[in-house]
Design a protein around this motif. Structure first.
Motif, short mmCIF file in Angstrom:
data_model
loop_
_atom_site.label_atom_id
_atom_site.label_comp_id
_atom_site.label_asym_id
_atom_site.label_seq_id
_atom_site.Cartn_x
_atom_site.Cartn_y
_atom_site.Cartn_z
N ARG A 80 0.83 -1.21 0.00
CA ARG A 80 0.00 0.00 0.00
C ARG A 80 0.87 1.27 0.00
N GLY A 81 2.14 1.14 0.50
CA GLY A 81 3.01 2.31 0.48
C GLY A 81 3.58 2.71 1.83
N ILE A 82 3.53 1.80 2.82
CA ILE A 82 4.11 2.09 4.13
C ILE A 82 5.31 1.19 4.35
N GLY A 83 6.47 1.79 4.58
CA GLY A 83 7.68 1.04 4.89
C GLY A 83 8.07 1.25 6.33
N ARG A 84 9.02 0.45 6.81
CA ARG A 84 9.50 0.64 8.17
C ARG A 84 10.94 0.17 8.28
N SER A 85 11.63 0.72 9.26
CA SER A 85 12.93 0.20 9.65
C SER A 85 12.86 -0.11 11.14
N PHE A 86 13.70 -1.05 11.56
CA PHE A 86 13.65 -1.53 12.93
C PHE A 86 14.79 -0.95 13.76
N GLN A 87 14.65 -1.05 15.09
CA GLN A 87 15.69 -0.57 15.97
C GLN A 87 16.99 -1.33 15.71
N LEU A 88 16.89 -2.64 15.48
CA LEU A 88 18.04 -3.44 15.08
C LEU A 88 17.96 -3.65 13.58
N PRO A 89 18.96 -3.20 12.81
CA PRO A 89 18.90 -3.31 11.34
C PRO A 89 18.61 -4.73 10.89
#
Length: 251
Positions: A80-89
């Motif tokens: 849909r167009g939502i990405g994320r990054s995490f605290q630990l890569p």
């Protein structure tokens, strides 16, 4: 009045007697950089997990670009167009940085399989262009587990950007990064995201980073939003200074 890109209304979620979300209402506007701050355990990561399909609230709704996304799987939300990054890569540490970026490109296109060559010319070209934008071209051939924490963070976010999100949610993008590197790291990612037209929400504990790069700040406290507004206003609030920043009113 413009329509929010992401809209959360009445979010509630409890783990036993702990209220991780206790009536969260938040609108994220297109093009802004919104910082989320607050003490550990306040529910900041819970909000990101609910917005990306990793947790489902017990009450409330979340809409992206005017469409409901609650109940969708994380992969569907990415599409849909939502990405994320995490605290630990989240990198494939046994692969090179270039291979990681190419894998993200191939994943977006839906073309990669374990039997397909990963560094096809088109994928390699797009991946290298992405790494250059993040200043990572010099480590493209290095294994991901050989990077310092700052480069690992940028590589992780680069993989998220390869998916071409409209909104990127970042959980502590400077966590573990050496103090001398923080501002340069954030300057790089903000530059790339703004050039790409990506709206960003980021959880952050470094108030210098928040003051310099956020358009608005939301303060989380016990599963609620205790304050919301421009950085200069929010960070000058005596309650925020006492409970979040750790500055005594008599200091």
């Amino acid at each position: 009045m413009s329509t929010p890109l992401l809209s959360a209304k009445g979010l509630r979620l409890a783990f036993g007697g702990v209220k991780a979300a206790d009536g969260i209402d938040l609108d994220v506007m297109a093009g802004e950089f919104l910082a989320i701050i607050g003490p550990n355990g306040a529910g900041k990561t819970t909000f990101i997990n609910m917005s990306t399909g990793y947790l489902r609230p017990q009450a409330g709704r979340i809409e992206f670009d005017g469409q409901p996304i609650l109940g969708l799987q994380p992969r569907a939300i990415v599409r849909r167009g939502i990405g994320r990054s995490f605290q630990l890569p989240q990198l494939f540490t046994e692969h090179t940085v270039l291979e990681n970026a190419a894998l993200a490109v191939a994943s977006r296109l839906g073309l990669w399989s374990p039997l397909a060559p990963l560094l096809r010319p088109a994928w390699r070209e797009e991946a290298m262009d992405l790494l250059e934008r993040f200043g990572l071209q010099g480590v493209a051939g290095s294994r991901a587990d050989a990077l310092n924490e700052g480069a690992r963070k940028l590589a992780d976010i680069a993989m998220a950007v390869a998916l071409q999100p409209r909104l990127l949610l970042m959980d502590e993008p400077t966590s573990g990064v050496a103090a001398a590197e923080k501002m340069q790291i954030v300057e790089t990612l903000v530059r790339v995201l703004r050039q790409s037209g990506v709206t960003a929400v980021f959880v952050e504990h470094d108030m210098d980073v928040v003051a310099r790069f956020a358009d608005r700040v939301a303060v989380w406290s016990q599963g609620r939003i205790a304050a919301l507004g421009p950085p200069a206003q929010v960070l000058a609030d005596p309650v925020v200074q006492r409970d979040v920043i750790g500055i005594s009113a008599h200091a």
